[in-house]
Design an enzyme around this catalytic site. Structure first.
Site, PDB file in Angstrom:
ATOM      1  N   ASP A  21     -22.270  16.248  -2.979  1.00 28.70           N
ATOM      2  CA  ASP A  21     -20.928  16.165  -3.569  1.00 28.70           C
ATOM      3  C   ASP A  21     -21.014  16.327  -5.093  1.00 28.70           C
ATOM      4  O   ASP A  21     -20.358  15.621  -5.851  1.00 28.70           O
ATOM      5  CB  ASP A  21     -20.229  14.858  -3.207  1.00 28.70           C
ATOM      6  N   HIS A  22     -21.839  17.282  -5.513  1.00 27.41           N
ATOM      7  CA  HIS A  22     -22.052  17.546  -6.935  1.00 27.41           C
ATOM      8  C   HIS A  22     -20.740  17.966  -7.592  1.00 27.41           C
ATOM      9  O   HIS A  22     -20.150  18.990  -7.237  1.00 27.41           O
ATOM     10  CB  HIS A  22     -23.088  18.660  -7.069  1.00 27.41           C
TER      11      HIS A  22
END
Length: 436
Positions: free
Chosen positions: A310-311
């Site tokens: 979930d960068h």
């Protein structure tokens, strides 16, 4: 380029391999495991003694774009070099690109213009097309044309769909044309204004809470429409115990659904926010201990297909505001392997099973969507030569300023984490190297 990767501990979850094996690659593919093919002459030998040789990590949620003003093209955005370096530094060789509000891939020309920037020396990009024009949630985008341009599935990103009739229409179209919807299950009305998970801690801090029903109401709607249409759905970044229970029931029923969870939610809870630390302002928000334990269990037993980074890069200005006004997100591409190994260490998970959640598990999700991802996340003969060499025993201090990402925001700043990537190979080319 022909590579011989020698003396390493090969861990290939898809093929049940965990042992000392050499790997040989040529023309972008794995050509042998163990003994060299007849007449093989390597252009380079990488001595992996003391290192693990892993399939390249497959990340199902990573934002790697930058605004047009920072070097973009007509799409309104371009690949951010710093984020692509961060992927390679983290051993990530494939990533799914969620749609961005200011760069929604809702026209084939936008997809083509963006993908023309892709370089053979970077991680492989799999873009998600916009489900609706401009992500406005009103008019369906031309999914068929977007699919032909290279989009693997269709999503609203963080925008969601308030109009159930629009979602129903999208699922009918997707079912009839064989496409997949990639959905973040969150009811937009219950989520309005929320910045933390609902509960005693949010109340104590005076923060607007997001109830678990925001996830479960959306999931119930999605599953009901799946039953009516037969559409395939991937649910991204589930965060509640109740939502995972619904997923278990849906899979038991036989609905065509896959899912992932975020590495942040695997390790952290709402109390880690402390005294309004904006590094912990994330979306979905950090939830309670019961939810975190449910995520652990769902990953361990394979209910959840993948663990994603979930960068979401956020600049210092975005985190400098008061907690409710700050931007949610954190840098995580370079931490994905280490956070997976931290799960192994903290919960005594088998390392092969844990690594499957960032290699073969997400690889299988992609392989169902595009032939370009066949054998993704594995290292059998004939598979793409996408891999990384990692020191699983190394411990490193997370210093945000030393990360490759342009964002310095991470809730793991100052923490010692296990595992360090030493080299990354994409398509048989050495794309990242530190000390091999």
């Amino acid at each position: 380029m022909r590579l011989h990767i020698a003396n390493g501990r090969l861990i290939d979850p898809a093929n049940g391999v965990d042992g000392r094996h050499d790997i040989y690659t040529a023309d972008g593919r794995v050509v042998a495991v163990g003994a060299a093919p007849d007449g093989f002459q390597a252009d380079r030998v990488l001595d992996a003694d003391g290192l693990a040789v892993l399939p390249g990590l497959v990340d199902l949620s990573a934002r790697v774009l930058q605004p047009a003003g920072a070097g973009g093209v007509a799409t309104g955005a371009a690949f951010a070099p710093a984020e692509l370096r961060a992927a390679l530094a983290g051993g990530v060789t494939r990533l799914v690109l969620p749609p961005e509000p200011d760069a929604a891939l809702d026209e084939p020309g936008k997809v083509d213009a963006l993908m023309r920037q892709a370089d053979a020396g970077q991680a492989r990009i799999h873009p998600l097309g916009a489900m609706t024009v401009g992500l406005a949630g009103e008019t369906l985008a031309e999914m068929g044309l977007l699919a032909r341009a290279g989009c693997i599935a269709f999503s609203q990103g963080e925008q969601g769909v308030a109009d159930t009739r629009v979602l129903w229409g999208a699922m009918r179209y997707a079912s009839g044309s064989g496409h997949t919807l990639w959905l973040r299950p969150q009811d937009p009305w219950l989520a309005r204004g929320a910045v933390a998970a609902s509960g005693a801690y949010a109340e104590r801090l005076g923060l607007e809470g997001l109830p678990p029903e925001a996830e479960t109401v959306a999931m119930q709607t999605i599953f009901e429409l799946q039953r009516a249409t037969g559409a395939r759905v991937h649910l991204t970044r589930l965060s509640t115990a109740a939502g995972l229970a619904l997923l278990r029931a849906a899979k038991r029923e036989g609905l065509p659904v896959t899912a992932d969870v975020s590495a942040h939610n695997l390790h952290l809870t709402d109390v880690d926010i402390g005294f309004f630390d904006t590094n912990f302002h994330l979306s979905p928000p950090l939830r309670g201990q019961r939810d975190r334990d449910a995520i652990h269990a769902a990953l361990a037993d394979g209910l959840v297909d993948a663990l994603c980074s979930d960068h979401t890069p956020v600049d210092a200005r975005g985190k400098a505001a008061p907690f409710p006004a700050s931007a949610p997100g954190a840098t995580a591409l370079e931490l994905l392997l280490s956070l997976t190994l931290k799960w192994v260490r903290d919960r005594r998970q088998p390392v092969v099973d844990a690594l499957a959640r960032v290699t073969s598990g997400p690889g299988a999700v992609l392989a169902r969507l595009t032939p370009d991802a066949a054998q993704a996340g594995q290292l059998g003969v004939g598979a793409p030569a996408d891999l990384c060499l990692a020191d699983l025993d190394a411990e490193w201090l997370v210093m945000p300023a030393a990360l490759q990402s342009r964002s310095v925001s991470t809730p793991f700043a100052g923490m010692m984490l296990p595992g360090r990537v030493r080299a990354t190979v994409v398509g048989g080319r050495l794309a990242w190297e530190t000390s091999v």
